[in-house]
Motif scaffolding. Structure first.
Motif, PDB file in Angstrom:
ATOM      1  N   GLY A 208     -35.692  13.487  24.024  1.00 31.52           N
ATOM      2  CA  GLY A 208     -35.051  13.797  25.289  1.00 31.52           C
ATOM      3  C   GLY A 208     -33.706  14.459  25.084  1.00 31.52           C
ATOM      4  O   GLY A 208     -33.251  15.263  25.913  1.00 31.52           O
ATOM      5  N   THR A 236     -35.953  14.083  32.034  1.00 31.11           N
ATOM      6  CA  THR A 236     -35.476  12.814  31.482  1.00 31.11           C
ATOM      7  C   THR A 236     -34.471  12.143  32.415  1.00 31.11           C
ATOM      8  O   THR A 236     -33.795  12.797  33.206  1.00 31.11           O
ATOM      9  CB  THR A 236     -34.812  12.993  30.102  1.00 31.11           C
ATOM     10  OG1 THR A 236     -33.490  13.514  30.264  1.00 31.11           O
ATOM     11  CG2 THR A 236     -35.619  13.910  29.204  1.00 31.11           C
ATOM     12  N   ARG A 283     -42.906  12.675  29.778  1.00 27.78           N
ATOM     13  CA  ARG A 283     -41.995  11.656  29.265  1.00 27.78           C
ATOM     14  C   ARG A 283     -42.515  10.257  29.582  1.00 27.78           C
ATOM     15  O   ARG A 283     -43.689  10.064  29.886  1.00 27.78           O
ATOM     16  CB  ARG A 283     -40.601  11.871  29.869  1.00 27.78           C
ATOM     17  CG  ARG A 283     -40.002  13.255  29.641  1.00 27.78           C
ATOM     18  CD  ARG A 283     -39.620  13.524  28.207  1.00 27.78           C
ATOM     19  NE  ARG A 283     -38.890  14.785  28.091  1.00 27.78           N
ATOM     20  CZ  ARG A 283     -38.449  15.297  26.943  1.00 27.78           C
ATOM     21  NH1 ARG A 283     -38.649  14.652  25.816  1.00 27.78           N
ATOM     22  NH2 ARG A 283     -37.802  16.457  26.922  1.00 27.78           N
ATOM     23  N   ASP A 287     -38.546   7.400  32.574  1.00 30.94           N
ATOM     24  CA  ASP A 287     -38.077   8.729  32.971  1.00 30.94           C
ATOM     25  C   ASP A 287     -38.661   9.124  34.318  1.00 30.94           C
ATOM     26  O   ASP A 287     -37.961   9.676  35.175  1.00 30.94           O
ATOM     27  CB  ASP A 287     -38.457   9.770  31.915  1.00 30.94           C
ATOM     28  CG  ASP A 287     -37.666   9.636  30.629  1.00 30.94           C
ATOM     29  OD1 ASP A 287     -36.430   9.549  30.705  1.00 30.94           O
ATOM     30  OD2 ASP A 287     -38.278   9.617  29.554  1.00 30.94           O
TER      31      ASP A 287
END
Length: 417
Positions: A208, A236, A283, A287
């Motif tokens: 990230g 993120t 993600r 997230d």
């Protein structure tokens, strides 16, 4: 032609008729009247659809159409047909073409190819020549030709000084720079989100931090230069926090999130299906929760399909070698409605006009026709037979859906599915 949309419920949180069940009289590309039990002209075409909602037309800030150059993946004509049937009355088209849309001639070509279509296009001009990141493209000339903003699709600007100069230059004509944010050195050879899933599957990870570091750099440059940037497809929790803080400091920054990142997490990678290879990568659930919260508190301004058709040979290979990208127009409404409230989705699917300096789509007498019709009740799944794109690389295949798109009306065009 005179058309009356009969007994439709308006979803327009900022409009005068929000949550009202009304008739809408359309004629010669304008809304003539909005109200209950309107008197119907004798020659009117009456459209009466059960449980129908209508909102200002949906606006997508990131669509790849391929043509010119990548017609095997998608053509402008079929891409716009797909957008219309998916509820989008206007789309911003990325400069991911061959040649790259880095000059006024290509911008003119895109406009010419889209003439007469129900869905309107707003080309994005490449920020740098050939999207190579070495020298600025002909930004002012492209703006005069109709480019709505400037950015290199899925490419971060390595050269901080060149990005600074771009931010300063476009202020002379109130341009907005798209700042895709991913540090290529930190990304390295990664193909999925760095974390436990990547480790377990033996796939190289993208931290990230690769996104967050570039977001922070671009925000620092924006603070230094002034001007305006749009950060596409945040993924993120830390990126959301950085933009939230920047907005609190008064910076002119907007951002989007892709539908796939609001619906999926990296848990789906267990299948090694290359449909899930995206940029930025999928993600974690944490997230995704942060992205939902960013929508609710208006840190994230809009939702994009991030529609990117990829020819079959770009996906039917090993995961490491597959190209990034997924189509997303057809699945957007149903997938979003399964996870988010209706009013929030409509707000975020229509916010792009204000960001990029276009007049709002208004549901009121005298306004230009720019409407999307949809339902919310039906449940199901997104299946291959719902794909209208030339390419079939749909990350959301098999995902739960709610409701369906009924059609659009824009100017004198009326498309009913």
């Amino acid at each position: 032609m005179t058309t009356v949309l009969k007994s439709v419920t308006i979803v327009d949180p900022k409009g005068a008729h929000h949550n009202q069940c009304v008739d809408i009289h359309l004629e010669e590309g304008l809304i003539q009247a909005v109200g209950e039990n309107l008197a119907l002209p004798q020659d009117a075409q009456v459209i009466e659809l059960p449980n129908a909602f209508v909102s200002p037309g949906w606006f997508d800030t990131s669509v790849v159409l391929g043509e010119p150059g990548y017609e095997a993946a998608e053509t402008i004509a079929n891409g716009l047909h797909t957008a219309a049937s998916s509820g989008f009355t206007e789309i911003m088209v990325q400069p991911h073409t061959l040649p790259v849309a880095d000059n006024a001639a290509v911008i003119h070509l895109l406009h010419q190819k889209a003439l007469g279509q129900a869905t309107a296009i707003h080309p994005i001009g490449a920020l740098t020549m050939g999207s190579a990141g070495q020298a600025l493209a002909e930004l002012y000339d492209m703006q005069q030709a109709g480019a709505i903003a400037f950015g290199d699709y899925k490419k971060s600007m390595k050269n901080a000084n060149l990005f600074k100069i771009a931010l300063q230059y476009v202020q002379d004509f109130k341009g907005r720079v798209l700042a895709y944010s991913e540090d290529e050195n930190l990304r390295g050879n990664g193909v999925v989100n760095e974390g436990s899933t990547a480790t377990r599957l033996g796939l190289k990870g993208i931290p990230g931090l690769a996104e967050e570091l570039q977001v922070a750099r671009n925000l620092f440059l924006l603070e230094y230069t002034g001007g305006a940037i749009h950060i596409p497809t945040l993924s993120t929790a830390k990126s959301v926090a950085l933009v939230r803080e920047a907005k609190a400091r008064g910076l002119n920054v907007t951002c989007s999130v892709a539908v796939a990142h609001l619906v999926l997490t990296d848990a789906v990678l267990e299948s090694f299906d290359t449909r899930y290879k995206l940029s930025p990568p999928l993600r974690t659930a944490q997230d995704r929760e942060a992205l939902w919260e960013g929508l609710r508190d208006n840190t994230i301004d809009c939702i994009t399909t991030d529609h990117h058709p990829v020819a079959i040979e770009g996906k039917k290979v090993e995961f490491d070698l597959a190209l990034d990208g997924s189509i997303g127009l057809e699945s957007a409404w149903g997938a979003l409605a399964a996870v988010l409230p209706m009013d929030l989705i409509i707000e975020k699917l229509t916010a792009g006009r204000a960001i990029f300096g276009l007049p709002p789509a208004v549901i009121a007498p005298g306004a230009a026709v720019n409407l999307t019709l949809f339902t919310t009740a039906e449940t199901g799944t997104f299946t291959a037979d719902q794909i209208r794109s030339t390419s079939k690389n749909a990350a959301l295949l098999g995902q739960p859906t709610r409701g369906k798109v009924l059609g659009i009306a824009r100017e004198k065009h009326l498309i009913i599915n």
